[in-house]
Scaffold this motif. Sequence first.
Motif, short mmCIF file in Angstrom:
data_model
loop_
_atom_site.label_atom_id
_atom_site.label_comp_id
_atom_site.label_asym_id
_atom_site.label_seq_id
_atom_site.Cartn_x
_atom_site.Cartn_y
_atom_site.Cartn_z
N VAL A 27 44.14 48.77 60.22
CA VAL A 27 44.17 47.32 60.09
C VAL A 27 44.22 46.92 58.62
O VAL A 27 45.05 46.10 58.21
N ALA A 28 43.32 47.50 57.82
CA ALA A 28 43.24 47.15 56.41
C ALA A 28 42.53 48.25 55.66
O ALA A 28 41.69 48.95 56.23
N SER A 29 42.86 48.38 54.38
CA SER A 29 42.17 49.34 53.52
C SER A 29 41.99 48.74 52.14
O SER A 29 42.73 47.83 51.74
N ILE A 30 41.00 49.28 51.42
CA ILE A 30 40.72 48.83 50.06
C ILE A 30 40.37 50.04 49.22
O ILE A 30 39.54 50.86 49.61
N SER A 31 41.02 50.16 48.08
CA SER A 31 40.80 51.31 47.22
C SER A 31 39.62 51.08 46.29
O SER A 31 39.02 50.00 46.26
N VAL A 32 39.32 52.10 45.47
CA VAL A 32 38.22 52.00 44.53
C VAL A 32 38.49 50.89 43.51
O VAL A 32 37.56 50.26 43.01
N SER A 33 39.76 50.63 43.23
CA SER A 33 40.12 49.57 42.29
C SER A 33 40.33 48.23 42.98
O SER A 33 40.85 47.29 42.37
N SER A 34 39.93 48.18 44.27
CA SER A 34 40.03 46.97 45.09
C SER A 34 41.46 46.56 45.40
O SER A 34 41.73 45.40 45.73
N THR A 51 28.73 48.70 51.35
CA THR A 51 29.17 47.92 52.49
C THR A 51 30.64 47.55 52.34
O THR A 51 31.11 47.26 51.24
N VAL A 52 31.34 47.56 53.46
CA VAL A 52 32.71 47.06 53.50
C VAL A 52 32.77 45.98 54.58
O VAL A 52 32.13 46.13 55.63
N ILE A 99 39.88 42.19 53.68
CA ILE A 99 38.92 43.29 53.51
C ILE A 99 38.30 43.19 52.12
O ILE A 99 38.99 42.81 51.15
N SER A 100 37.02 43.50 52.03
CA SER A 100 36.34 43.49 50.73
C SER A 100 35.26 44.55 50.75
O SER A 100 34.86 45.03 51.82
N ARG A 101 34.78 44.89 49.57
CA ARG A 101 33.75 45.92 49.46
C ARG A 101 32.68 45.46 48.49
O ARG A 101 32.96 44.74 47.52
N TYR A 102 31.46 45.88 48.75
CA TYR A 102 30.32 45.59 47.88
C TYR A 102 29.64 46.92 47.65
O TYR A 102 28.79 47.34 48.42
N PHE A 139 30.54 57.23 48.12
CA PHE A 139 31.04 55.94 48.58
C PHE A 139 31.94 55.27 47.55
O PHE A 139 33.04 54.82 47.87
N ASN A 140 31.46 55.19 46.32
CA ASN A 140 32.15 54.36 45.33
C ASN A 140 33.60 54.75 45.05
O ASN A 140 34.45 53.88 44.93
N PRO A 141 33.93 56.03 44.95
CA PRO A 141 35.32 56.37 44.65
C PRO A 141 36.24 56.41 45.87
O PRO A 141 37.43 56.69 45.74
N SER A 142 35.68 56.13 47.04
CA SER A 142 36.45 56.33 48.27
C SER A 142 37.25 55.10 48.65
O SER A 142 36.84 53.96 48.39
N THR A 143 38.36 55.35 49.31
CA THR A 143 39.10 54.27 49.97
C THR A 143 38.39 53.95 51.27
O THR A 143 38.04 54.85 52.03
#
Length: 117
Positions: free
Chosen positions: A51-58, A80-81, A72-75, A32-36
Amino acid sequence: QAQLVESGGGLVPAGGSLRLFCVAQRMITSTFNPSTLSWYRQAPGKQRELVASISVSSRTNYADSVKGRFTISRYSARKTVYLQMNKLQPEDTGVYYCHVDALSDYWGQGTKVTVSS
């Protein structure tokens, strides 16, 4: 077997807001963590679109049609995204899918968003 579970969809009037959630169940952290992470949507009779994407570096990327309205955000600790959707318009109606771009592609089952005019 890892799976993505979306929630948060529903019926909302134009101008309203929704927050979508996608939890990666039984997915190991190193996947999960290194994935877009991305959200796609598919409107009735149309192809699925990003619609939207977020990389490992946010670093985030948005479709032109949602810029300034969606976030879009990730935790990662909760695997969770999120997709915060504000100022919803009828053309935002569709089924929203979560996607994890790892060595294998992971897709959720989708959550339906309906925006009434």
